[in-house]
Design a protein around this motif. Structure first.
Motif, mmCIF file in Angstrom:
data_model
loop_
_atom_site.group_PDB
_atom_site.id
_atom_site.type_symbol
_atom_site.label_atom_id
_atom_site.label_comp_id
_atom_site.label_asym_id
_atom_site.label_seq_id
_atom_site.Cartn_x
_atom_site.Cartn_y
_atom_site.Cartn_z
ATOM 1 N N SER A 4 0.832 -1.196 0.000
ATOM 2 C CA SER A 4 0.000 0.000 0.000
ATOM 3 C C SER A 4 0.874 1.255 0.000
ATOM 4 O O SER A 4 1.963 1.280 0.593
ATOM 5 N N LEU A 5 0.369 2.304 -0.642
ATOM 6 C CA LEU A 5 1.093 3.578 -0.676
ATOM 7 C C LEU A 5 0.793 4.459 0.542
ATOM 8 O O LEU A 5 1.211 5.620 0.571
ATOM 9 N N LYS A 6 0.116 3.922 1.539
ATOM 10 C CA LYS A 6 -0.213 4.710 2.722
ATOM 11 C C LYS A 6 1.016 5.356 3.370
ATOM 12 O O LYS A 6 0.994 6.559 3.671
ATOM 13 N N PRO A 7 2.111 4.608 3.597
ATOM 14 C CA PRO A 7 3.296 5.256 4.188
ATOM 15 C C PRO A 7 3.844 6.378 3.314
ATOM 16 O O PRO A 7 4.376 7.367 3.822
ATOM 17 N N VAL A 8 3.723 6.227 1.991
ATOM 18 C CA VAL A 8 4.202 7.261 1.072
ATOM 19 C C VAL A 8 3.328 8.501 1.168
ATOM 20 O O VAL A 8 3.819 9.632 1.156
ATOM 21 N N ALA A 9 2.012 8.306 1.276
ATOM 22 C CA ALA A 9 1.093 9.438 1.437
ATOM 23 C C ALA A 9 1.396 10.195 2.724
ATOM 24 O O ALA A 9 1.344 11.435 2.758
ATOM 25 N N VAL A 10 1.717 9.465 3.779
ATOM 26 C CA VAL A 10 2.079 10.101 5.056
ATOM 27 C C VAL A 10 3.370 10.903 4.901
ATOM 28 O O VAL A 10 3.482 12.038 5.386
ATOM 29 N N GLU A 11 4.350 10.324 4.212
ATOM 30 C CA GLU A 11 5.640 11.003 4.011
ATOM 31 C C GLU A 11 5.462 12.268 3.178
ATOM 32 O O GLU A 11 6.004 13.330 3.507
ATOM 33 N N LEU A 12 4.705 12.167 2.088
ATOM 34 C CA LEU A 12 4.450 13.343 1.256
ATOM 35 C C LEU A 12 3.674 14.393 2.051
ATOM 36 O O LEU A 12 3.965 15.596 1.949
ATOM 37 N N GLY A 13 2.717 13.949 2.855
ATOM 38 C CA GLY A 13 1.959 14.874 3.687
ATOM 39 C C GLY A 13 2.826 15.638 4.662
ATOM 40 O O GLY A 13 2.585 16.821 4.938
ATOM 41 N N ALA A 14 3.876 14.971 5.164
ATOM 42 C CA ALA A 14 4.802 15.644 6.088
ATOM 43 C C ALA A 14 5.540 16.779 5.375
ATOM 44 O O ALA A 14 5.761 17.851 5.959
ATOM 45 N N PHE A 15 5.919 16.565 4.133
ATOM 46 C CA PHE A 15 6.588 17.620 3.364
ATOM 47 C C PHE A 15 5.647 18.791 3.081
ATOM 48 O O PHE A 15 6.054 19.948 3.131
#
Length: 390
Positions: A72-83
């Motif tokens: 799942s791309l969930k961790p990636v969405a969280v990382e992008l959201g942090a930026f």
């Protein structure tokens, strides 16, 4: 033909932009381990948001053939959201009608991410129906995924048949940087090639021989050449499928070969420098790095260069003490790039080393693509690049 870039896209306020990126990053558990690719697409994302577009970020992760929660791309969405300092909704793709409704509800200047695009059957095969269905989610397509531009997939090339399509800032940066190497480089042009995947390096050797002034080689390229010349190399990594080609290309005057190498067992114990002239290895021993005299030799060419391009480690840099050759090349490349040369590097291991040594920012272009960079340097036309040209 030149790329169609974002400045040619016209007004984007209120329009839905299908933004294809390559966020195929290493993840452990629920945490992104390395976010370089994510950071490199931030410029395009922020520009689209500032123009008031509804941005739908699309990527793959891994190589699933069906829905796989582990990818799942969930961790990636969280990382992008942090930026971006905002929470990013991750939209399901099992029901594209439902997904379309979520996208329609987005406000201008907001963003969402689709779940792993490879969960959909037909993505890798470039299904025409899937491409049309994906196009139905948006008004405009923007490609910022140079790292997968050598793939002919529904979300990379197929969708361009149905939507106005443009290159994002990252894709344009990478293409223009590599074109500078291939089409109008400042001379001398010095290329440095290492790594072990011969099938990707042979076309690059062939193409760069017509353009480069010198090509410095290490890693599996050297091992395979020495084996082809009759040297006994013990446990060195070689590729017996390319004997004819390696003998043909590495015999050219432009090719600068190592004069000494670091040999030893895989664990690095009792590693030693050996002159290539005196090289005979038994089982349990192998070539795992270039030697000090070779570093000195290579440095002479690097310090003369006005254009530099590097792909591939000089040896097994993950294992001490076989890292010194690769590290030396990284420092030499960065120093010359910062001083006078147009410096380009790419490939996962190459970028990893430059990041570790904190010299990545000294280069003019650090490519996010390994395979795509090599194919481009090898003279191939990349489907994902051709699809966003005029």
């Amino acid at each position: 033909m030149p790329l169609k870039t974002l400045d040619q896209a016209g007004k984007l306020f209120g329009k839905t932009v299908f933004l294809r990126v390559d966020f195929n990053v290493p993840i452990k558990g629920k945490k992104v381990l390395e976010n370089y690719k994510i950071k490199k697409s931030l410029l395009t994302i922020k520009e689209l948001l500032e123009k008031g577009a509804k941005v739908v970020v699309v990527s793959h992760l891994g190589r699933p053939t069906r829905v796989d929660k582990k990818l799942s791309l969930k961790p990636v969405a969280v990382e992008l959201g942090a930026f971006l300092q905002k929470e990013i909704p991750l939209l399901t793709i099992s029901d594209l009608v439902k997904t379309k409704n979520h996208i329609t509800a987005l406000q201008p200047g907001s963003l969402a991410m689709l779940e792993n695009i490879r969960f959909l059957a037909g993505e890798v095969e470039n299904s025409n129906k899937l491409a049309e269905d994906l196009a139905g989610l948006a008004d405009v397509f923007v490609s910022d995924c140079f790292a997968v531009a050598h793939r002919d997939a529904a979300s990379i090339t197929g969708i361009t048949r149905y939507l106005p399509s443009y290159a994002g800032n990252l894709l344009a940066e990478e293409v223009h940087g590599l074109d500078a190497v291939l089409q109008h480089p400042k001379k001398p042009l010095v290329a440095i090639l290492g790594g072990i995947k011969m099938e990707t390096k042979i076309p690059v050797l062939k193409n760069l021989l017509t353009k480069a002034d010198y090509i410095l080689v290490g890693g599996g390229i050297v091992n395979t050449y020495l084996w082809a010349k009759g040297y006994k190399l013990g446990d060195s990594i070689i590729d017996k499928n390319f004997k004819k080609e390696i003998l043909q290309y590495c015999s050219k005057k432009k090719i600068i070969l190592p004069v000494d190498v670091i040999v030893g067992p895989k664990d690095g114990k009792k590693a030693r420098a050996v002159s290539v002239k005196n090289l005979t290895l038994k089982k349990g021993q192998g070539i795992f790095d270039i030697g000090p005299q070779t570093i000195k030799l290579f440095s002479k060419y690097i310090k003369k260069a006005k254009t530099l391009v590097w792909n591939g480690a000089m040896g097994n840099f993950e294992q001490h003490p076989y890292q010194y050759g690769t590290y030396a090349i990284a420092h030499l490349l960065a120093a010359q790039s910062k001083r006078i040369a147009f410096g380009v590097a790419g490939g996962g291991e190459t970028i990893q080393v430059l990041q570790k040594l904190h010299v990545l920012s000294d280069l003019d272009l650090a490519s996010t693509g390994g395979g795509s960079m090599l194919e481009y340097l090898g003279g191939k036309k990349l489907p994902g690049v051709e699809a966003v040209k005029k």
